[in-house]
Scaffold this active site. Sequence first.
Site, PDB file in Angstrom:
ATOM      1  N   ASP A   1       0.867  -1.172   0.000  1.00 36.61           N
ATOM      2  CA  ASP A   1       0.000   0.000   0.000  1.00 36.61           C
ATOM      3  C   ASP A   1       0.910   1.231   0.000  1.00 36.61           C
ATOM      4  OD1 ASP A   1      -2.107   1.775   0.091  1.00 36.61           O
ATOM      5  OD2 ASP A   1      -3.148   0.790   1.742  1.00 36.61           O
TER       6      ASP A   1
HETATM    7  C1  NOJ Z   1      -3.990   4.022   0.057  1.00 36.08           C
HETATM    8  C2  NOJ Z   1      -5.159   3.098   0.101  1.00 36.08           C
HETATM    9  O1  NOJ Z   1      -5.155   2.390   1.324  1.00 36.08           O
HETATM   10  C3  NOJ Z   1      -5.173   2.114  -1.045  1.00 36.08           C
HETATM   11  O2  NOJ Z   1      -6.372   1.393  -0.997  1.00 36.08           O
HETATM   12  C4  NOJ Z   1      -5.026   2.827  -2.348  1.00 36.08           C
HETATM   13  O3  NOJ Z   1      -5.048   1.903  -3.398  1.00 36.08           O
HETATM   14  C5  NOJ Z   1      -3.739   3.625  -2.341  1.00 36.08           C
HETATM   15  N1  NOJ Z   1      -3.763   4.589  -1.247  1.00 36.08           N
HETATM   16  C6  NOJ Z   1      -3.513   4.371  -3.639  1.00 36.08           C
HETATM   17  O4  NOJ Z   1      -4.404   5.420  -3.729  1.00 36.08           O
END
Ligand code: NOJ
Length: 887
Positions: free
Chosen positions: A305
């Site tokens: 993530d």
């Molecule tokens: C953080 C989020 O937790 C995740 O779900 C997402 O894909 C990424 N940011 C990218 O935006």
Amino acid sequence: MPWLRHLALLLAAGCAFGSPTAHAGVLSARADDTESNSDASEPVGTHATSPPFYPSPWMDGSGAWGEAYEKAQDFVRQLTLLEKVNLTTGVGWEGEGCVGNVGTIPRLGFKSLCMQDSPLGVRLADYVSAFPAGGTVAASWDRDLWYRRGFAMGMEHRLKGVDVQLGPVVGPLGRAPEGGRNWEGFSPDPVLSGIAVAATVKGIQDAGVIACTKHYILNEQEHFRQAPEAIGYGYNITESVSSNVDDVTLHELYLWPFADAIRAGTGSIMCSYNQVNNSYSCQNSHLLNGILKGELGFQGFVMSDWQAQHSGVSSALAGLDMTMPGDTLFLTGRSFWGANLTLAVLNGTVPEWRLDDMATRIMAAYFFVGRDKIDVPVNFNSWTQDTFGYEHAAASEDYTQVNWHVDVRAGHGHAIREMAADSIVLLKNSNGALPLTGEEQLTAVFGADADANPYGPNGCPNRGCDNGTLAMGWGSGTANFPYLVTPLTAIQNVVLRNYASVESVTDNWATSQIATLARRASVALVFVDADSGEGFISIDGNEGDRNNLTIWRGGEQLVQNVSALCNNTIVVIHSVGPVLLSSFYDSPNVTAILWAGLPGEQSGNSLVDVLYGAVNPSGKLPFTFGINREDYGADLLYTPNNGNAAPQQDFTEGTLIDYRYFEAKNITPVYPFGHGLSYTTFEYSDLDITVTGAGAYVPTSGLTAPAPTLGNASNSSFEDYVFPTDFHQVPLYIYPWLNGSDAADASDDPSYGADASTYLPPNAQNGSAQARVRGSGAPGGHPALWDVLAEVRFTVTNTGDRGGAEVAQVYLAGPSGEVRVLRGFEKVSLGPGGNTEVVVPLTRRDLSRWDGGVGDWVLVSGSRGVWVGGGLGDLRLSGGVDVGGGS
Ligand code: NOJ
């Protein structure tokens, strides 16, 4: 000394998190490398640790992955070390047009892979569809709908040039209803979620886009998911929350849908922000190496993530394959990988086979979904919707055309309307209140949730406000609305077709106007909502997670004010999950209640289809509506409980979440899991449970092949890997090149060159043949887990005078009085008087429990209760099944 920047960045980034850090030369051991808690069956609690699992299993092309594996190996064999590193490392936040991009391989004409949110449509783009959320379509219990939705979303991503759609979501699963991002996923029930995620993954990938199933794992709350974010809210913590869980709960609940996603072929899995048993998810060797790649035989790649990577070498050896967005923290210009991964491979700390495996997994996913046959360049830009902008937004460099405004919707609006209508749950319908005729003399509509957001449907970035009708939660799990059909508009359209009257009051606090209209209404439609979202946005003090389960914007009072004066009050709820209904649900003046979830762009149209009977409602609750918050048992952690170290969230309730807790504690819900009414009626009959003769379970044994070697970069010299001369470095951009050839000096690490055996976990570099994990065998786990051991047959008859669809559900209890759990379902459409036989298979996995001591699923011996019906509160048939015990 600017050349130090890339190589010395690990130390600095580690300080930013205050956490032990893996250096290119020196790897600090973390909790995932501790030896305690070695019996994975032990219950865990505060300060639990996670056992080590090394080496990281290399991909082997098992299941349907053989061809993709071979193509990927052929591709990776051609690559230089730098090119392989480029595949694994993002170019940095806002470095290119997608929310995440890795580097390119210009020599082979290979463009940067584009990762783009979200689980409900293409995020941050124009001319895209806004689909109903995962937690809403879960209520359809319709495999075909989930597939079609996945395919349509996949097609939109494909046509925008996206390689990886960052969805679907099964983590959070929905441990506690307050969890801010539950709505991005499907249901707190693992079987329902597992079937929904598998169909969605297949849909997305059949459209030629890699699905990224996320967030692995136990990412069950927004509070404290990242220390810097928490600090921004005034909490004094230095590490992310640790979700402490035992092995049984992990397998039987939270891991279950991930296994289904892997079995369905998900090309990618995103590891989460939180720690699990005090080891960060993106460097937890037990979770990534042991479970995901070992036991579940995951063949694709693990992506971090955004900013969830906390170390360089540790995360590489623990099984991470791609770092996103590539920089340590947004816009640091530094990376745990990039140049540091190059260095770590050159100096032998990360074995080259591990880097080869990362690259092979990434490319295998690419070939698996057929991206080699698709040539759509990225034609949008996440950072501007203008036609022109910066190619490298972080650096404000290269002003050029960045958005071609490609309309990728292909008429999906029609399907979205159907999907949202099929997901509406009719909770209450007394006195034949619904369907309406449209000829009611005066239709009165109440509530801000019926109307438009005065700022426009996309007026609040990332849907970060609760204005107007709620059709999506907030955060990264969003897409821009191409339009948003409000309930008020759609109702007006219907009423005006009949030349009847419709009036509305959409200010929830205009009590005198509300009273005046309610008194005159033939029917009053009251719209209420409750919102939540991702932790980087806080609304009204709700820091992603909900602070409570009450209805927002004074909705309860609104319902009371209207229903006190109108004895035909119909309540429509747009919410991210359950809300408290006690103050009105059993009022005789409240004649009907509908849960419409987060319906997406066609909100109003899908609703009127049900309200006026064009669609017979068939949705069933994917969660429980309880009377009190406490009825759910599990709750979130809102206050750090471990000084400024990692907050400890102990999952002491085990598998007893949502309806399982209600059942275990004998708590009566308002509307039980699986509940949903229809305009017709169904009868169940002729239950017949047969045990089939599947073969015995043979645990997997033997050895893997040794790690394949696809390159020999570690023989080369450091000079070959320094930045080319006359190369223009885009500021803040992450590159694979070294800034200098003296590694010891460049690493800025006084212990550079220390004996790796003193700091690496045992076996971490071992590329020789390894023992296979007992419960492994194919993507998703041992193939015999899907052997059908019993079949539940019964007949469903439509006894009413309207066609309709019923979701017939099968629940199974343990032999020693364990609570009933959902094990299968089938949605059947029947004309008036029609009937059909339904067969629900029960697999070995359905009939087993995870045995932490054995480290495998073990069949439960003894007689087990079986219940069949239209919801937990509507069980019509019961019987028993005994498939014998042992494994
Ligand atoms: C953080 C989020 O937790 C995740 O779900 C997402 O894909 C990424 N940011 C990218 O935006």
